[in-house]
Write a protein that holds these residues in place. Structure first.
Motif, PDB file in Angstrom:
ATOM      1  N   GLU A  70     -16.786  31.702  30.653  1.00 57.99           N
ATOM      2  CA  GLU A  70     -16.547  32.897  29.838  1.00 57.99           C
ATOM      3  C   GLU A  70     -15.059  33.096  29.590  1.00 57.99           C
ATOM      4  O   GLU A  70     -14.634  33.460  28.500  1.00 57.99           O
ATOM      5  CB  GLU A  70     -17.130  34.135  30.523  1.00 57.99           C
ATOM      6  N   ARG A  71     -14.279  32.851  30.645  1.00 62.35           N
ATOM      7  CA  ARG A  71     -12.827  32.995  30.496  1.00 62.35           C
ATOM      8  C   ARG A  71     -12.316  32.038  29.427  1.00 62.35           C
ATOM      9  O   ARG A  71     -11.581  32.439  28.526  1.00 62.35           O
ATOM     10  CB  ARG A  71     -12.129  32.639  31.805  1.00 62.35           C
ATOM     11  N   ALA A  72     -12.748  30.787  29.553  1.00 61.48           N
ATOM     12  CA  ALA A  72     -12.262  29.770  28.623  1.00 61.48           C
ATOM     13  C   ALA A  72     -12.618  30.163  27.202  1.00 61.48           C
ATOM     14  O   ALA A  72     -11.795  30.078  26.292  1.00 61.48           O
ATOM     15  CB  ALA A  72     -12.862  28.417  28.973  1.00 61.48           C
ATOM     16  N   ALA A  73     -13.863  30.622  27.033  1.00 63.22           N
ATOM     17  CA  ALA A  73     -14.313  30.993  25.692  1.00 63.22           C
ATOM     18  C   ALA A  73     -13.447  32.109  25.137  1.00 63.22           C
ATOM     19  O   ALA A  73     -13.005  32.055  23.985  1.00 63.22           O
ATOM     20  CB  ALA A  73     -15.773  31.426  25.736  1.00 63.22           C
ATOM     21  N   SER A  74     -13.175  33.124  25.942  1.00 65.49           N
ATOM     22  CA  SER A  74     -12.423  34.259  25.408  1.00 65.49           C
ATOM     23  C   SER A  74     -10.955  33.874  25.215  1.00 65.49           C
ATOM     24  O   SER A  74     -10.280  34.412  24.355  1.00 65.49           O
ATOM     25  CB  SER A  74     -12.546  35.460  26.329  1.00 65.49           C
ATOM     26  N   GLU A  75     -10.478  32.935  26.022  1.00 69.96           N
ATOM     27  CA  GLU A  75      -9.076  32.591  25.883  1.00 69.96           C
ATOM     28  C   GLU A  75      -8.814  31.729  24.659  1.00 69.96           C
ATOM     29  O   GLU A  75      -7.780  31.847  24.022  1.00 69.96           O
ATOM     30  CB  GLU A  75      -8.585  31.870  27.139  1.00 69.96           C
ATOM     31  N   THR A  76      -9.770  30.862  24.372  1.00 68.51           N
ATOM     32  CA  THR A  76      -9.533  29.987  23.232  1.00 68.51           C
ATOM     33  C   THR A  76      -9.906  30.654  21.917  1.00 68.51           C
ATOM     34  O   THR A  76      -9.557  30.161  20.857  1.00 68.51           O
ATOM     35  CB  THR A  76     -10.322  28.681  23.366  1.00 68.51           C
ATOM     36  N   ALA A  77     -10.636  31.779  22.021  1.00 66.24           N
ATOM     37  CA  ALA A  77     -11.121  32.401  20.793  1.00 66.24           C
ATOM     38  C   ALA A  77      -9.961  32.829  19.906  1.00 66.24           C
ATOM     39  O   ALA A  77     -10.002  32.682  18.703  1.00 66.24           O
ATOM     40  CB  ALA A  77     -12.002  33.596  21.119  1.00 66.24           C
ATOM     41  N   VAL A  78      -8.926  33.383  20.503  1.00 61.69           N
ATOM     42  CA  VAL A  78      -7.797  33.861  19.716  1.00 61.69           C
ATOM     43  C   VAL A  78      -6.557  33.088  20.115  1.00 61.69           C
ATOM     44  O   VAL A  78      -6.250  32.962  21.293  1.00 61.69           O
ATOM     45  CB  VAL A  78      -7.594  35.371  19.981  1.00 61.69           C
ATOM     46  N   ASN A  79      -5.866  32.576  19.157  1.00 60.99           N
ATOM     47  CA  ASN A  79      -4.686  31.798  19.492  1.00 60.99           C
ATOM     48  C   ASN A  79      -3.398  32.398  18.967  1.00 60.99           C
ATOM     49  O   ASN A  79      -2.323  31.951  19.306  1.00 60.99           O
ATOM     50  CB  ASN A  79      -4.828  30.375  18.971  1.00 60.99           C
ATOM     51  N   SER A  80      -3.544  33.397  18.106  1.00 59.95           N
ATOM     52  CA  SER A  80      -2.314  33.974  17.583  1.00 59.95           C
ATOM     53  C   SER A  80      -2.521  35.422  17.177  1.00 59.95           C
ATOM     54  O   SER A  80      -3.653  35.878  17.004  1.00 59.95           O
ATOM     55  CB  SER A  80      -1.841  33.173  16.370  1.00 59.95           C
ATOM     56  N   ALA A  81      -1.411  36.134  17.090  1.00 54.94           N
ATOM     57  CA  ALA A  81      -1.458  37.505  16.619  1.00 54.94           C
ATOM     58  C   ALA A  81      -0.239  37.745  15.761  1.00 54.94           C
ATOM     59  O   ALA A  81       0.850  37.248  16.069  1.00 54.94           O
ATOM     60  CB  ALA A  81      -1.448  38.478  17.793  1.00 54.94           C
ATOM     61  N   THR A  82      -0.427  38.469  14.662  1.00 56.61           N
ATOM     62  CA  THR A  82       0.693  38.743  13.771  1.00 56.61           C
ATOM     63  C   THR A  82       1.048  40.208  13.862  1.00 56.61           C
ATOM     64  O   THR A  82       0.170  41.071  13.745  1.00 56.61           O
ATOM     65  CB  THR A  82       0.307  38.409  12.313  1.00 56.61           C
TER      66      THR A  82
END
Lengths: 462, 166, 370, 431
Positions: free
Chosen positions: B57-69
């Motif tokens: 679950e951690r991996a999924a949530s961590e890779t889901a978003v890679n950037s923020a503007t």
């Protein structure tokens, strides 16, 4: 801190309420369910002409009378005493709202106790049909007490928008019925009624377990099987009613349930999850034991097993009640009064003008501290202690239940000050906001509290 | 009052194979047993599943978003911080006194409270249990946190700041 | 499909019946069932004590399952503490799994002790059950080593210091004590090497030793059946009461398991097992450090002997006293054998009482004395 | 603080002396002193912002009516429990005493039910009207206040135990002695709380001393002891009248009835007379403001007179009922208890007056409250109240009628006797 604070070491006033309430509930709900159990069992025995059933029922009604009168009534009064001691402000609010609700409950209560006594004392002495009728009157009146008290209990979790819209305006009395039939009223009433039937069945097994199954196997088996049937409605319907109940709870409160799962770590955050786990597991175990050990093994079903069932019911009841109480956080009366007796509407006043200055008690005491004490630090500690009692003591103890010495272990004054500041600001993203009331008061009061808490944590690490 | 036959009767009625227990009753009983079993499986299985599934679950949530503007964040005053969401989790953009930008995960590595920037001490502090982190590197300086805050890449563009996973 | 099955007034569907038959043909389930139904269990006022062996077994199974779950994240050696910290704070419900493992360990030791003493006082070590007694004692010993080795694994300060003082017990064995202790410890101090060893002991060596003994023990119980206490045995056969093993006793036994599960769930979730700060060998030991409660008795005996007779002699004496006690305890089937006169039975009774009260008293004394 | 303590004990000793000497003035009566204490030491907690849902007079009326019933039941309980315990203790070789005590103790658990039942509404209505004072004083003796519940539970259970033993012909005075101790303890705690709530000047030092749990008793109130004695004496007296009633209306054997009648009369007369003396003591320890207020108020002064006259009448009626004629007269016995009850009603009103006047002298006017009535709920309650009582009455009549019919028949086929079940249960114990 309008009233002096009742400081129960280790347990806290809330803990006293919890203990008495759970114990009371176990008996009071039995009084409600058992009220129906007795006449229905008597009716069956009359219809089938079963002399041996009457013997058991008579013995059960004696057990019932003593348990509900000597232990049920007094513990009910006990809850009332305890809430008055532990949270006079909230009790006063409830009584001002619902005094005639209680008065009405009391009428049913008088009828209930009188008929219970008549029922027991007139076995064999009056026409069996009349005796049975008395039993029905008892059943009705004891259920009606539940109908009333349920309104007041559910009000505390969900006062409802109508009442909240007039709260503080002086017109609370005009919306009595809205407050009474609040959003969680009906699901809770159904739930409690179902649970009362369950308890009637479980307590009846206590009486039945005393029969010698090797000699009176048929009688014992029949009584046990019949009693076990009282668990079926609850078993089937409680899960659905519980969902209905949850649907009626405000979203903010429901999130507390989620908090237990999404936030990891021991202690503080997961209480509701843990309570739920215990409730679900103990309930399933009760059903399993009643069927496999009591019904299928009635011959050798003994008192020890029956008491185990009662203890499991106690655990289930205690954890459900605990979950319900936790669900109400950070309020004692939903969206109106925080668990430490501070009204939501008063927060800004206290922050601007001071918390202790608004308590007739403390205002005088505090002056005394600064004129009597040798140093300002000592006076600050005393002031901090009053703050602690008034605003924290409703849920925390120094050592014991939700102990400060454990929660604050190894914290320095800055860290404590940071926490207090966060509680004071009570911002939207504060992780405490969901279950702790805002800390109110002026800066000097909060500093005094920090000094006092620091002293506790130092004492703890010694 | 109760004779031998009666006892035998009971014994028989307790027997699973007794024809007296008819079909619908039996299926009700089996349903009951099944429901209890399901409760146990749920009460034990759910925690076990969650326990085992945590890394996934951690991996999924961590890779889901890679950037923020972050629009307009390039105008952030010096020695102040801006809180923003990186995916579902809070993060912070700090502009230090020398004008440099640093972006850090804002979840305390101790018990998961949201941390905050203290411009007076130029440190990041967690109010829950008094954890302190360095504002430039995110490393844990004092208090209970076991690990530093995760650092993100920062790219200052005209009119906005782009934060990406390192 | 078998036509005769369809005519039976059972609600079991024919498909299920077919599967049952398939298995039955190969494993003779019906025969097993018939055997289980014929078997009976005595029913009397001491029958409550029959459940404790089953309860111990139940907690052992919980240990195996929760232990496997912990294995998923636990890392022995230098990272031991960090990995337990992760389990407790990071991994969802990790606190619950760890708490269940620790609580169940304690409950298991408790249940094993109750089982042992109830077997003792029901005289269930007499012929033909001597091997049950001895295998049980071996299991008890291994259970305690399980507990001891598991306690160190989190490597927090309590674990560290408790293990440190606990190792004083084997170290005081005359002549070979130090050598053995150093071997177990992997050096003269507790280090990450020690956790690595204890880990191997805890999850590989002990289970390998334990399981055959357990199987033997359970097989013996099946073979000999439940022992009746002498008072019950003295009754004429027609006055004795029995219930069937299957399904009656079996249902009650399962009921006890469920009750045990509930007790465990309540304890584990309401009183989660705590994790202290990381072990630091330079730090001073916390005040009143002591081993787990089930070693308290031995610990205290060694302590007071050391106090009364200073130097190594006191410790030797303590070990001797203890060993002697254990030997007598193991030889009880010979002391109070079947067919001997009442005097020996009485002697055994006194030995049992001395053991129970001696252990209780030294344990309480131990806590008092911290 | 030390000063206050010293002052309190001076007051205490002073009052005792004053009573012995009998001239009725006491130190704290100085109005200047009281005013000073009010302003410098204490204010009452602020009033709950939610208004009262019904007028003050209605709460007072309902509270006082139920309080009269509570006191009647309570006094009957205290007295009859004492007498029954003594008789049972002395009854080893004296079967009449023993039977008499058995006859009394069988009624006591039911009495206790009504003591609790009628005690609830007055306390509820007191919380509505006097919560500011009552919650505070309860918290200050919190430990003892909550301990009432534990003691009450045990006491109540022991009473059932006694009745049970009486039914099976065994002695029970040990159990009833324990429950007697419980009953007196509870009475004492109530006396203390009900007087402490009237003394805001004592709250602050008490809170400082007790540290929050409420394990210290307040000292120095001159009225606690007389009030406690007043209730106790009244209890014995009224129970005497109750025994008279039992002797003529109950179904006891003639010698048991005669025994109950004689002792009932003596107790009623003697202790009601003592109650009057204690009443004078209670009155005398009141401050002058309160004494004047009672005498000048129409309701309170006439209630005081009513109490005195009815109590005297009850004494006379009890004596006649006890000793006039060979068998007891139902009318006389009923008259005695009726006068006793009316006397109780009188002192309940006076008591209410004392409470209001005392609080008023310290700045708490119970009549000054915002009232926003919700008559629909009030009327519903009143209707149910009347309906409930009517239902109980109706059931009791039906039960009595049916019981008479059944008693005339020789056997009741449909019911198994108690003995059967006892057999069922005992068989199991044997194995």
């Amino acid at each position: 801190m309008n009233y002096p604070f009742w400081d129960v070491p280790y347990l806290s006033g809330g803990g006293v309420i919890g203990l008495i309430a759970t114990y009371h509930l176990l008996i009071a709900l039995f009084a409600v369910g058992g009220g129906l159990y007795l006449p229905l069992a008597e009716r069956k025995a009359l219809k089938e002409g079963r002399d041996d059933w009457f013997g058991v029922l008579k013995s059960h009604s004696k057990f019932f009378l003593i348990l509900t009168a000597a232990f049920g009534t007094t513990s009910g009064v006990g809850i009332w005493f305890a809430i008055g001691l532990a949270n006079p402000e909230a009790t006063s609010t409830l009584i001002h709202n619902f005094v005639f609700g209680w008065a009405i409950e009391y009428v049913f209560f008088i009828v209930e106790l009188t008929t219970a006594a008549i029922y027991y004392y007139t076995w064999d002495k009056i026409d069996p049909k009349l005796h049975l009728k008395i039993g029905y009157v008892y059943a009705a009146s004891s259920w009606l007490t539940l109908v009333i008290i349920n309104g007041i209990l559910t009000f505390m979790l969900t006062p409802g928008s109508t009442w909240l819209s007039v709260a503080g305006s002086g017109n609370e009395a005009s919306v009595f019925w809205y407050a009474f039939f609040n959003p969680t009223y009906f699901p809770s009433l159904v739930l409690r009624t179902l649970i009362s039937w369950n308890l009637a069945g479980i307590w009846a097994l206590v009486t039945a377990s005393r029969l010698d199954g090797f000699r009176h196997g048929k009688l014992k088996h029949e009584i046990i099987s019949w009693s076990a049937k009282w668990l079926i409605p609850g078993f089937v319907l409680v899960p659905f009613c519980f969902l209905w109940y949850l649907a009626m709870v405000p979203e903010a409160q429901r999130q507390l349930l989620d908090l237990g799962i999404s936030t990891i770590g021991q202690g503080t955050f997961t209480q509701i999850t843990r309570s739920a786990l215990i409730t679900v597991m103990t309930s399933a175990t009760i059903i399993a034991l009643v069927y496999f050990v009591a019904v299928r093994n009635s011959k050798s079903f003994g008192l020890g097993w029956a008491i185990s069932l009662v203890l499991l019911a106690f655990a289930a009841t205690a954890s459900t009640e605990q979950a319900r109480e936790m669900l109400r956080k950070p309020y004692v009366i939903g969206d109106f009064m925080y668990s430490n007796g501070v009204r939501k509407s008063e927060v800004e006043k206290y922050n601007a003008e001071g918390y202790l200055t608004h308590s007739s008690w403390a205002a005088n005491s505090v002056k005394g501290f600064y004129s009597d004490s040798e140093t300002i630090e000592a006076a600050d500690l005393k002031k901090g202690e009053l703050m602690f009692r008034g605003q924290c003591g409703a849920c925390h103890t120094e050592k014991g239940y939700r102990a400060m010495n454990n929660l604050l272990k190894d914290r320095d004054e800055t860290a404590i000050g940071n926490i207090l500041q966060m509680l004071h600001e009570n911002k939207d993203d504060s992780p405490y906001r969901k279950y702790m009331p805002p800390l109110v008061g002026k800066d000097d009061e909060i500093k005094a509290l920090a000094a006092y808490l620091k002293q506790i944590s130092v004492n703890a690490s010694k | 009052m109760i004779n031998e036959d009666a006892i035998n009767d009971i014994l028989r009625s307790q027997d699973n194979d007794d024809p007296e227990i008819d079909g619908s009753k039996r299926s009700f009983l089996w349903m009951g047993v099944g429901a209890i079993g399901a409760v146990y499986v749920g009460a034990i299985g759910y925690p076990v599943y969650k326990y085992l599934a945590t890394p996934a679950e951690r991996a999924a949530s961590e890779t889901a978003v890679n950037s923020a503007t972050l629009d307009g964040a390039d105008k952030l005053p010096v020695n102040s911080a801006l809180m923003f969401k990186f995916g579902t989790k809070p993060a912070m953009l700090i502009r230090s006194a020398d004008g440099n930008f640093v972006a850090l995960n804002a979840v305390c590595t101790h018990l998961g409270c949201t941390v905050k920037y203290n411009p007076e001490t130029v440190r990041i502090e967690c109010a829950c249990h008094g954890g302190v982190y360095d504002a430039k590197t995110g490393s844990n300086i004092s208090g209970p946190p076991p690990k530093p805050l995760t650092k993100f890449n920062v790219e200052v563009q005209d009119g906005r700041v782009l934060v990406t996973r390192a | 499909m078998d036509a005769s099955l369809l005519q039976e007034p059972r609600s079991r569907t024919s498909r299920a019946a077919a599967i049952y038959d398939w298995v039955d043909d190969r494993l003779d389930l019906t025969g097993l069932m018939a055997h289980a139904r014929e078997k009976t269990v005595p029913e009397h006022k001491h029958a409550f004590w029959y459940y404790w062996g089953g309860i111990s077994l139940f907690f052992f199974m919980v240990q195996v399952l929760s232990g496997i779950l912990l294995l998923v994240y636990y890392r022995p050696g230098a990272e031991a503490y960090e990995s337990v910290r992760q389990i407790t704070y990071d991994i969802q419900f990790g606190w619950l799994v760890r708490s269940a493992h620790s609580w169940s360990a304690n409950l298991m030791v408790f249940a094993v002790f109750v089982h042992m003493f109830s077997v003792f006082f029901m005289r269930a070590y007499r012929k033909p059950r001597e091997f049950g007694w001895w295998s049980g004692l071996a299991l008890l010993g291994m259970t305690m080593v399980f507990g001891f080795s598991g306690y160190l694994l989190p490597m927090d300060d309590l674990a560290y210091f408790a293990t440190k003082v606990g190792l004083e017990i084997p170290a005081s064995i005359p002549l070979v004590g130090t050598v053995i202790t150093n071997l177990v410890r992997g050096g003269s101090e507790i280090t990450s090497t020690t956790t690595q060893r204890f880990f191997a002991l805890h999850v590989v060596i002990l289970p390998l030793l334990y399981l055959p003994f357990l199987a033997f023990h359970v097989w013996l119980v099946q073979k000999h059946g439940n022992a009746m206490p002498p008072g019950e045995e003295a009754k004429p056969v027609e006055e004795r009461r029995t219930i069937r093993f299957f399904p009656d006793f079996f249902a009650k036994d399962l009921g006890m398991w469920l009750l045990s599960l509930n007790v465990l769930a309540i304890l584990a979730s309401l009183y989660p097992w705590q994790l202290g700060p990381q072990a630091d060998e330079l730090a001073s030991a916390p005040v009143g450090i002591h081993p787990e409660w089930y070693f308290m008795s031995q610990f205290q005996v060694l302590k007071v002997f050391g106090r009364w007779f200073p130097g190594a002699f006191g410790e030797y004496l303590g070990i001797v006293v203890f060993t002697l006690g254990l030997v007598i305890w193991a030889l009880i089937p010979f002391i109070d054998a079947k067919g001997r006169n009442g005097k020996w039975a009485k002697a055994a009774l006194y030995i049992g009482l001395i053991a129970v009260f001696g252990m209780l008293a030294t344990t309480i004394w131990g806590y008092w004395d911290l | 603080m030390a000063q206050t303590k010293a002052k309190i004990s001076v007051i205490q000793i002073g009052t005792l002396l004053v009573f012995v000497v009998g001239n009725g003035s006491y130190l704290a009566r100085d109005p200047d002193l009281e005013d000073q204490e009010n302003t410098t030491l204490f204010q009452f907690p602020s009033v709950d912002p939610i208004p009262l849902p019904a007028p003050v007079w209605l709460f007072k009326l309902l509270g006082d009516v139920t309080l009269v019933l509570h006191f009647l039941a309570m006094q009957l309980l205290v007295g009859s429990l004492t007498l029954a315990t003594v008789w049972n203790f002395l009854g080893k070789k004296h079967s009449v005493r023993r039977d008499g005590s058995d006859a009394v103790i069988r009624k006591v658990p039911t009495l206790m039910t009504y003591v609790i039942n009628f005690g609830v509404p007055p306390l509820l209505f007191s919380q509505v009207l006097y919560g500011r004072a009552l919650y505070t004083s309860s918290v200050l003796i919190g430990f003892y206040w909550i301990s009432v519940i534990v003691v009450l539970t045990l006491t109540y259970f022991l009473l059932y135990k006694c009745a049970d033993r009486a039914n099976s012909g065994r002695a029970w005075w040990g159990y009833s002695l324990l429950s007697w101790v419980g009953v007196v303890y509870i009475a004492k705690i109530f006396s203390i709380n009900m007087t402490l709530m009237l003394r805001p000047e004592a709250w602050q030092p008490l809170y400082q001393a007790s540290g929050g749990l409420g394990m210290i008793f307040p000292t120095g109130d001159p009225s606690t002891t007389p009030r406690f004695l007043f209730m106790l004496a009244g209890g014995f007296g009224l129970s005497g009248a109750g025994l008279l009633f039992l002797s003529t209306f109950g179904n006891e054997k003639p010698e048991v009835a005669g025994f109950l009648r004689k002792w009932g009369g003596i107790f009623a007369a003697g202790f009601l007379a003592l109650e009057m003396a204690a009443g004078v003591w209670v009155y005398r320890v009141q401050p002058a403001v309160v004494q004047d207020g009672i005498m000048s108020g129409t309701l309170t002064s006439s209630a005081l007179w009513a109490w005195a006259v009815f109590t005297v009448l009850a004494v006379v009626a009890s004596l006649i009922a006890a000793f006039w004629g060979k068998t007891g007269s139902k009318i006389l016995a009923a008259t005695a208890i009726l006068f006793g009850a009316l006397g109780t009603a009188g002192f309940v009103v006076v008591r209410d007056g004392i409470r209001d006047l005392t609080l008023l002298s310290k700045g708490f006017d119970v009549w000054q409250r915002t009232v926003v009535s919700n008559w629909s709920v009030v009327l519903l309650f009143l209707a149910l109240f009347v309906g409930g009582l009517a239902l109980i009455g109706f059931l009791l009549v039906l039960v009595a009628r049916s019981a008479k019919q059944i008693a005339n028949q020789t056997a009741v086929a449909a019911f198994a006797g108690e003995a059967d079940l006892q057999n069922l249960m005992e068989e199991e114990d044997d194995q």
